[in-house]
Scaffold this motif. Structure first.
Motif, mmCIF file in Angstrom:
data_model
loop_
_atom_site.group_PDB
_atom_site.id
_atom_site.type_symbol
_atom_site.label_atom_id
_atom_site.label_comp_id
_atom_site.label_asym_id
_atom_site.label_seq_id
_atom_site.Cartn_x
_atom_site.Cartn_y
_atom_site.Cartn_z
ATOM 1 N N THR A 230 -41.725 13.871 71.678
ATOM 2 C CA THR A 230 -42.996 13.888 70.962
ATOM 3 C C THR A 230 -43.946 14.864 71.634
ATOM 4 O O THR A 230 -43.654 15.421 72.688
ATOM 5 C CB THR A 230 -43.608 12.472 70.889
ATOM 6 O OG1 THR A 230 -44.690 12.475 69.946
ATOM 7 C CG2 THR A 230 -44.107 12.001 72.246
ATOM 8 N N GLU B 176 -46.315 12.272 65.945
ATOM 9 C CA GLU B 176 -47.631 11.765 66.323
ATOM 10 C C GLU B 176 -48.649 11.895 65.188
ATOM 11 O O GLU B 176 -49.753 11.342 65.266
ATOM 12 C CB GLU B 176 -48.139 12.516 67.561
ATOM 13 C CG GLU B 176 -48.843 13.828 67.304
ATOM 14 C CD GLU B 176 -47.923 14.959 66.849
ATOM 15 O OE1 GLU B 176 -48.429 16.041 66.510
ATOM 16 O OE2 GLU B 176 -46.690 14.778 66.818
ATOM 17 N N HIS C 267 -44.770 7.853 66.538
ATOM 18 C CA HIS C 267 -44.163 7.903 67.875
ATOM 19 C C HIS C 267 -44.334 6.585 68.621
ATOM 20 O O HIS C 267 -43.531 6.250 69.495
ATOM 21 C CB HIS C 267 -44.740 9.069 68.680
ATOM 22 C CG HIS C 267 -46.221 9.006 68.923
ATOM 23 N ND1 HIS C 267 -47.130 8.681 67.944
ATOM 24 C CD2 HIS C 267 -46.962 9.233 70.049
ATOM 25 C CE1 HIS C 267 -48.352 8.710 68.441
ATOM 26 N NE2 HIS C 267 -48.275 9.023 69.725
ATOM 27 N N TYR D 54 -50.699 9.001 73.281
ATOM 28 C CA TYR D 54 -49.679 9.575 74.154
ATOM 29 C C TYR D 54 -49.543 8.756 75.446
ATOM 30 O O TYR D 54 -48.437 8.543 75.943
ATOM 31 C CB TYR D 54 -50.015 11.022 74.500
ATOM 32 C CG TYR D 54 -49.825 11.990 73.359
ATOM 33 C CD1 TYR D 54 -48.619 12.055 72.665
ATOM 34 C CD2 TYR D 54 -50.844 12.850 72.981
ATOM 35 C CE1 TYR D 54 -48.444 12.947 71.625
ATOM 36 C CE2 TYR D 54 -50.673 13.753 71.932
ATOM 37 C CZ TYR D 54 -49.471 13.791 71.259
ATOM 38 O OH TYR D 54 -49.297 14.676 70.222
#
Length: 431
Positions: A116, A168, A173, A204
């Motif tokens: 990702t 994303e 993700h 993230y």
């Protein structure tokens, strides 16, 4: 009618087959291929004819040219975010789910290697899947680009490993269960979904916290948004566990060195060499011999629309975010006297939000019409294009006039964008 999309898929949901709303999309085509590998009946609908639709029909998939409740009975209905809530197939489904939920079910129990990040995830995930197959792993995979090395977007294999491109753009993700993987970058994008850049960056960090085996997790060590200390394997140009070092950039390939050995990588640019380095680092974490990995990297046949040569001196690249464009232009500038850049902005929202950044990375290019991507925004693209041309000393050519423009030049053409320009160029080359 209130639409409820379930977050999970269970095995009994598949007993009557699966209907894919918007089946021609890359992600949905990958799902169809995997379901067919498992012997599950697949149907679908898509208002647009495409090579993917044609291919799936050749594999026996019934595909409808419109979205109607009559197209479904008791199948599970799977949709993407692009399919609206008022879609009849979604509204009248016995059970409807988003793509990420079905992918999560198919990957359940596997060692998921998730790639990702804002840039490079398609190239990197396809390259990782190719290398693992080259090295003898009968992996499963779901990637967002078509590589001649793989010849498909999705597959169910017999090994424990499942390579996944973690998207994303809509938070997909976070619906993966990463055993390991690669994080390519933390740049901000997709604000139409995330609203604030901080929310995307935070996603993230959540992804990183889900990694089961950090010793099999690689991250771009030069990304300033990352904490200084993070569990995993860093890669980059310098001060990382794996450093790119000296690199030679040719127009259609790159040459770099790793652990004292030369790697001829058949993709253009430093950014693609870094993607290859990430894959090298991840595979080395499994104690795979460096020589074998170098052979696998060198045998890769690239990805469609990633510096792909179409013919007649025309190349096509998917770069559509300012940071991606910046990476491409960094190396293309070495050939600037021989190359004309044609830029197709992708999504009005991105062009509007990132206009100043686009103006910083472009100079003396051809800009064509903005690809709207069904956003339905009330934004006039003309003032944006006029501002772009004024600030970058560029020229506007409408999409319909691109073929005529191509007839008038004799230099190499590099098209940048993720929309319809690629199709126009392919038709031009055929003629």
């Amino acid at each position: 009618m209130t639409v409820c999309c379930y977050k999970e898929v269970v095995e009994s949901d598949l007993k009557n087959g699966v209907h894919l709303a918007g089946i021609g999309g890359v992600g949905m085509t990958a799902l169809a291929e995997m379901l067919l590998d498992l012997g599950i009946k697949v149907s679908g609908s898509d208002i647009n004819e495409s090579k993917n639709v044609e291919y799936l029909r050749s594999r026996g998939v019934e595909i409808f040219a419109s979205h109607k409740k009559e197209n479904i009975s008791n199948q599970l209905v799977c949709r993407t975010r692009a399919v609206k809530d008022d879609n009849e197939e979604v509204c009248f489904a016995k059970k409807a789910v988003f793509r990420s939920a079905l992918l999560g079910f198919l990957a359940k129990g596997k060692k998921q290697l998730v790639v990702t990040g804002a840039h490079g995830k398609t190239s990197t995930s396809a390259l990782l899947a190719h290398c693992m197959e080259f090295l003898g792993f009968d992996i499963s995979y779901a990637v967002g680009g078509l590589s001649p090395s793989l010849q498909r977007y999705g597959k169910i294999g017999s090994s424990d490993f499942f390579v996944i491109e973690g998207d994303e753009s809509d938070g997909s993700h976070l619906n993966t269960d990463p055993y390991g993987g690669i994080l390519t970058s933390l740049d901000v994008d997709h604000l139409a979904f995330w609203k604030k850049g901080e929310a995307l960056i935070d996603s993230y960090f959540k992804f990183i916290s889900k990694i089961k085996e950090p010793k099999h997790f690689c991250f771009y060590g030069e990304d300033k948004a990352l904490p200084k200390k993070i569990s995993g394997i860093s890669y980059g140009s310098f001060d990382c566990k794996y450093n790119l070092g000296d690199i030679e950039i040719l127009f259609d390939k790159s040459v770099f060195y790793q652990e004292g050995h030369r790697i001829l990588f058949p993709m253009y640019g430093e950014y693609n060499a870094k993607n290859a380095l990430a894959v090298y680092a991840l595979l080395r974490s499994f104690d795979i011999e460096g020589k074998k990995i170098r052979e696998a990297l060198s045998s890769f046949k690239g990805i469609l629309r990633r510096m792909e040569y179409l013919g007649k001196n025309i190349y096509s690249d998917y770069a559509h975010h300012p940071e991606e464009v910046k990476c491409v232009m960094k190396d293309v500038s070495k050939f600037s006297d021989d190359v004309i850049i044609i830029f197709e902005p992708h999504r009005l929202s991105r062009f509007f939000d990132e206009l100043d950044n686009f103006c910083k990375v472009f100079k003396n290019v051809i800009i064509t019409d903005v690809f709207n991507a069904s956003e339905g925004l009330n934004i006039d693209q003309k003032p944006l294009i006029d501002k772009f041309c004024k600030k970058t000393n560029s020229k506007y050519v409408s999409l319909k006039n691109i073929p005529k423009f191509l007839d008038s030049v004799d230099k190499k053409i590099l098209a940048l964008g993720a929309g319809s320009l690629d199709k126009v160029l392919r038709e031009y080359v055929k003629k």
